[in-house]
Structures are given as C-alpha cells and as structure tokens.
Design an enzyme around this catalytic site. Sequence first.
Site, PDB file in Angstrom:
ATOM      1  N   ASN A  38       0.552  -1.106   0.012  1.00 38.39           N
ATOM      2  CA  ASN A  38      -0.348  -0.156   0.213  1.00 38.39           C
ATOM      3  C   ASN A  38       0.618   0.796  -0.003  1.00 38.39           C
ATOM      4  OD1 ASN A  38      -2.206   1.129   0.445  1.00 38.39           O
ATOM      5  ND2 ASN A  38      -2.922   1.035   1.653  1.00 38.39           N
ATOM      6  N   HIS A 123     -14.777  -5.162  11.237  1.00 46.01           N
ATOM      7  CA  HIS A 123     -13.474  -3.718  12.243  1.00 46.01           C
ATOM      8  C   HIS A 123     -15.215  -2.984  12.362  1.00 46.01           C
ATOM      9  CE1 HIS A 123      -9.474  -3.321  10.147  1.00 46.01           C
ATOM     10  NE2 HIS A 123      -9.775  -4.600  10.588  1.00 46.01           N
ATOM     11  N   ARG A 148     -13.425  -6.162  15.713  1.00 48.82           N
ATOM     12  CA  ARG A 148     -12.278  -4.591  17.000  1.00 48.82           C
ATOM     13  C   ARG A 148     -12.899  -3.410  16.915  1.00 48.82           C
ATOM     14  NH1 ARG A 148      -7.619  -2.229  12.686  1.00 48.82           N
ATOM     15  NH2 ARG A 148      -8.930  -0.986  12.374  1.00 48.82           N
ATOM     16  N   TYR A 160      -7.548   7.477  13.106  1.00 46.68           N
ATOM     17  CA  TYR A 160      -6.905   6.118  12.464  1.00 46.68           C
ATOM     18  C   TYR A 160      -7.955   4.843  13.080  1.00 46.68           C
ATOM     19  CZ  TYR A 160      -6.140   1.570  11.714  1.00 46.68           C
ATOM     20  OH  TYR A 160      -5.972   0.138  11.729  1.00 46.68           O
ATOM     21  N   ASP A 211      -6.447  -1.487  18.096  1.00 51.32           N
ATOM     22  CA  ASP A 211      -5.188  -1.222  16.948  1.00 51.32           C
ATOM     23  C   ASP A 211      -5.296  -0.129  17.565  1.00 51.32           C
ATOM     24  OD1 ASP A 211      -3.791  -0.869  15.827  1.00 51.32           O
ATOM     25  OD2 ASP A 211      -4.949  -1.766  13.676  1.00 51.32           O
ATOM     26  N   HIS A 213      -1.638   1.372  16.198  1.00 51.72           N
ATOM     27  CA  HIS A 213      -1.581   1.634  15.058  1.00 51.72           C
ATOM     28  C   HIS A 213      -0.436   2.391  15.352  1.00 51.72           C
ATOM     29  CE1 HIS A 213      -1.685   2.815  11.017  1.00 51.72           C
ATOM     30  NE2 HIS A 213      -2.828   1.510  10.535  1.00 51.72           N
ATOM     31  N   GLU A 237      -2.879  -4.184  19.965  1.00 52.57           N
ATOM     32  CA  GLU A 237      -2.586  -4.619  18.216  1.00 52.57           C
ATOM     33  C   GLU A 237      -1.369  -3.721  18.597  1.00 52.57           C
ATOM     34  OE1 GLU A 237      -4.968  -5.303  14.883  1.00 52.57           O
ATOM     35  OE2 GLU A 237      -2.874  -4.076  13.465  1.00 52.57           O
ATOM     36  N   GLU A 263       1.844  -6.649  11.424  1.00 51.33           N
ATOM     37  CA  GLU A 263       1.616  -6.263  10.010  1.00 51.33           C
ATOM     38  C   GLU A 263       2.457  -5.613   9.021  1.00 51.33           C
ATOM     39  OE1 GLU A 263      -1.744  -4.335  10.867  1.00 51.33           O
ATOM     40  OE2 GLU A 263      -0.737  -2.526  10.056  1.00 51.33           O
ATOM     41  N   ARG A 284       1.522 -11.257  13.922  1.00 51.89           N
ATOM     42  CA  ARG A 284       0.405 -10.336  12.593  1.00 51.89           C
ATOM     43  C   ARG A 284       1.009 -10.612  11.734  1.00 51.89           C
ATOM     44  NH1 ARG A 284      -4.331  -8.576  12.482  1.00 51.89           N
ATOM     45  NH2 ARG A 284      -3.728  -6.830  11.640  1.00 51.89           N
ATOM     46  N   ASP A 317      -6.338  -3.397   1.919  1.00 54.63           N
ATOM     47  CA  ASP A 317      -4.951  -3.342   0.949  1.00 54.63           C
ATOM     48  C   ASP A 317      -4.408  -4.722   0.656  1.00 54.63           C
ATOM     49  OD1 ASP A 317      -4.978  -1.984   3.891  1.00 54.63           O
ATOM     50  OD2 ASP A 317      -2.510  -2.605   2.949  1.00 54.63           O
ATOM     51  N   GLU A 340      -7.784 -11.665  10.553  1.00 51.89           N
ATOM     52  CA  GLU A 340      -8.106 -10.218  10.459  1.00 51.89           C
ATOM     53  C   GLU A 340      -9.521 -10.853   9.216  1.00 51.89           C
ATOM     54  OE1 GLU A 340      -6.112  -7.146   9.393  1.00 51.89           O
ATOM     55  OE2 GLU A 340      -7.471  -5.321  10.200  1.00 51.89           O
ATOM     56  N   TRP A 403       2.022   7.117  12.147  1.00 55.97           N
ATOM     57  CA  TRP A 403       0.826   7.393  11.158  1.00 55.97           C
ATOM     58  C   TRP A 403       0.081   5.520  12.512  1.00 55.97           C
ATOM     59  CZ3 TRP A 403      -2.351   3.732   8.031  1.00 55.97           C
ATOM     60  CH2 TRP A 403      -3.293   4.193   8.404  1.00 55.97           C
TER      61      TRP A 403
HETATM   62  C1  GCO Z   1      -5.435  -3.332  10.304  1.00 56.51           C
HETATM   63  C2  GCO Z   1      -4.147  -2.401   9.330  1.00 56.51           C
HETATM   64  C3  GCO Z   1      -4.715  -1.732   8.630  1.00 56.51           C
HETATM   65  C4  GCO Z   1      -3.123  -0.560   8.450  1.00 56.51           C
HETATM   66  C5  GCO Z   1      -3.689  -1.033   6.402  1.00 56.51           C
HETATM   67  C6  GCO Z   1      -2.172   0.293   5.697  1.00 56.51           C
HETATM   68  O1  GCO Z   1      -5.047  -3.747  11.019  1.00 56.51           O
HETATM   69  O2  GCO Z   1      -6.075  -3.803   9.823  1.00 56.51           O
HETATM   70  O3  GCO Z   1      -4.017  -2.042  10.731  1.00 56.51           O
HETATM   71  O4  GCO Z   1      -5.586  -0.872   8.487  1.00 56.51           O
HETATM   72  O5  GCO Z   1      -3.798   0.160   8.377  1.00 56.51           O
HETATM   73  O6  GCO Z   1      -3.483  -2.005   6.482  1.00 56.51           O
HETATM   74  O7  GCO Z   1      -2.326   0.144   4.712  1.00 56.51           O
HETATM   75 MG    MG Z   2      -2.850  -3.106  12.279  1.00 50.54          MG
END
Ligand code: GCO
Ligand code: MG
Length: 403
Positions: A38, A123, A148, A160, A211, A213, A237, A263, A284, A317, A340, A403
């Site tokens: 992404n 989500h 989530r 986010y 999450d 993030h 997460e 991730e 993850r 993505d 997920e 971010w």
């Molecule tokens: C999640 C992720 C995503 C990411 C995204 C970035 O836990 O699903 O944090 O939402 O932000 O995949 O490209």
């Molecule tokens: Mg995530």
Amino acid sequence: MSRITAARVIVTSPGRNFVTLKIETAEGLHGVGDATLNGRELAVASYLTDHVIPCLIGRDAHRIEDIWQFLYKGAYWRGGPVGMTAIAAVDMALWDIKGKAAGLPVYQLLGGACRDGVTVYGHANGETIDDTIAEALKYKALGYKAIRLQTGVPGLPSTYGVSRDKMFYEPADNDLPTENVWSTPKYLNHIPNLFAAAREALGWDVHLLHDVHHRLTPIEAGRLGKDLEPYRLFWMEDATPAENQEAFRLIRQHTTTPLAVGEIFSNVWNCKDLIQNQLIDYIRATVLHAGGISHMRRIAALADLYQVRTGCHGATDLSPVTMAAALHFDMSIPNFGLQEYMRHTAETDEVFPHGYSFEDGYLHPGDAPGLGVDIDEARAALYPYRRSYLPVNRLEDGTMFNW
Ligand code: GCO
Ligand code: MG
C-alpha cells in the site's frame, strides 16, 4: 518438471490499487500471487518485472522452495518490504500452480485441515462510541465471533481506523499524503470508555480487539493495557513501534492484556526475539508482506514452540489473492489464532473471482484446486492505477509522529 513460460504483473485499481503477478507454465496452467504494498505499489511491480521475472522464465514451477531461496539469497540485499512482497507473490503463484497440477486445494498440500473453518474478526468503526457500538452490533448479527473496535477521539479532527465507508475502511485516501493530528493524552483518556460501553452493549461472549496503530511509547502502552484489563480484550494490536523488539518487555511487565504485532514485518528476523522471549501472544505477519506461504510456515512453526498464535493481517489493501492464500495457510497450521477479514468492494470481488466464503463468523477457502482465486484481466484493465498514499501524522505542536 513444469516449465515457467511467461510471467507478468497486472496493476489494477477497482477502488484501490492492487498489484498481481501471474505465472504461466508449459502445461497451460497459471497461478496468481498478490504483490500489493500500500502506497508503494509500483516499486514492487518494477522489482518483479525488471528483476524477478527474467530469472523465473524456464525454471521448474514445482521447485517452490528452491525458487524462494534463489530469490532471497540471490538478491544479496535480503529482506525489506519491497523484496519480500515480491517473493511472496512468486510463492503464492507457485503454490497455486502446484495445487492445480495436483487437483487439490493448497491447504491439502500443506498437511490438510487442522480446523473446520477460519475464525475471522471484522472492523466496527465510528466517530463516536455510540456509532462504533451500533456498527459492532451489525457484525454480531452477521455471526462474527470477534470484532475490532475503533472510535474517534474527542478533540481530534480524525483518527486512525474511522472511516466514512463502514465495511470498506480505506486509509490510502489521497494522491499526496493527508496530514492527521494526534494527541496521546486525549486518546488514552477516551479508549477505556469505549470498551466499558462495548461490554455493556455486546456482552462477554464476543471477542473484542483494538488496534493502537503504533501510537504509544512502551510505558503508555503498559498503562492502556492495564486500563483495558477489566474488559478482557482478545488482543491489543501494535501498541508501540516494533523496530526495537525489546520494547515489548516493558509493556509485558505491566499488563496481562494479550499483545499482537507484526502486520508490517517482512520476515522471521523481525519477530524472532518477540517470539522467543514470549513478549507477544499473536504474530500478525501475513503471507503477502512476509515472504509468502513458505516463509509464513517458518514463522508459525517458530511461534508454535512458544505458544504464540497467528493473527494474520487482512485489511482491504491485501487483495482477495492474499485472503485466499492466508486462508489455506490458516487452515493448515496448528497454532492458528484469528484472521482479520475486511470485506472488499463489489468491484474488487469482480476483478478477483474467488471461492472462499463466509458463514457464521468463519471463512473457508473452498475446495477448488490451487488457491481458488483468479484475476479477470479484462475487468482489471477497466481500472487504471491511481497514485495514492497512506496519511502521515503530526502531534498537535506539529512534530512528525507515527501514523
Ligand atoms: C489493520 C491495519 C490496516 C493498515 C493498512 C495499511 O490492522 O488492518 O492496521 O488498516 O493501516 O493495512 O495499509
Ligand atoms: Mg493494524
């Protein structure tokens, strides 16, 4: 011997960008692999077209492990998200071909099913706590066993995980990066209220996840984990960035809230210390960004020794090709935890016809030979690439942040 005769990269944007590798063999079989990174899509497309595909032509498609080693060791510059995503695409496509040649779904080649279906989480996002809970109730009604929860933070213009399109959360929203504003104190004050309200409304027989993030320091993450303990989260997460794996020791010392991370990891070395020191509960990493099914099996095998379970990334993505490959992997490993699942748009599903299906909170990869997913090239051609970036984040005083 099944000679690779052709391979090409297809870039399409049915609402968002996807990069797909298609490999063909002399027998007339073909396999597909996802290569979407992404915000940096064309870097992987070029890596494949300019540097990987010339090395594939003429090789035996059945030698999956040998080709993996060739591409990993042969690059000299090992690892990294671009290179490992490219290798993952090759790996997925070759497993797809092997499954088709054998007439079996890939999970059968990986040792067969360890479970009847793959438990997934959805989500629930909303501007306010009430909006988030209303969304969560919809997921519960659809049969989801795990949800989530993300919500807007009062005093911050955007957060986010909160989107306009509820089922299709899409953060890559602009042809140059959008700038978000962040305040850790405002966030930390608000999130426990979300989970208190969620337990009231949703009860205790559904798993709840959150999450962070990458937004907290280890000691802040320890505090949030502690504040959330009464609500029994399935996991918290990406509580802190994980470049320094040791950071998770500090979080662990302060909370029994289970921890998930990975991730953005590219390979087993990114999580080796986290796993071996039992600093996390869920890994993850997923087949797309961590070297394909072959490499994820190594990560899962290491994790299994330390009672760490998998929780593969599955945001929108990651294309339906990754979702299919992840499901075959999830079905076949003993230490699967949770998958997920963010639904794709109808346009995306049409470009990538697939056999996996959702029922009562579980996904099943289906029993078609190979991965059970394909790309409709004529449809893909209707949606040209559009440059699109993930947002960046600044603190309220203007300092660049995670971010
Ligand atoms: C999640 C992720 C995503 C990411 C995204 C970035 O836990 O699903 O944090 O939402 O932000 O995949 O490209
Ligand atoms: Mg995530």
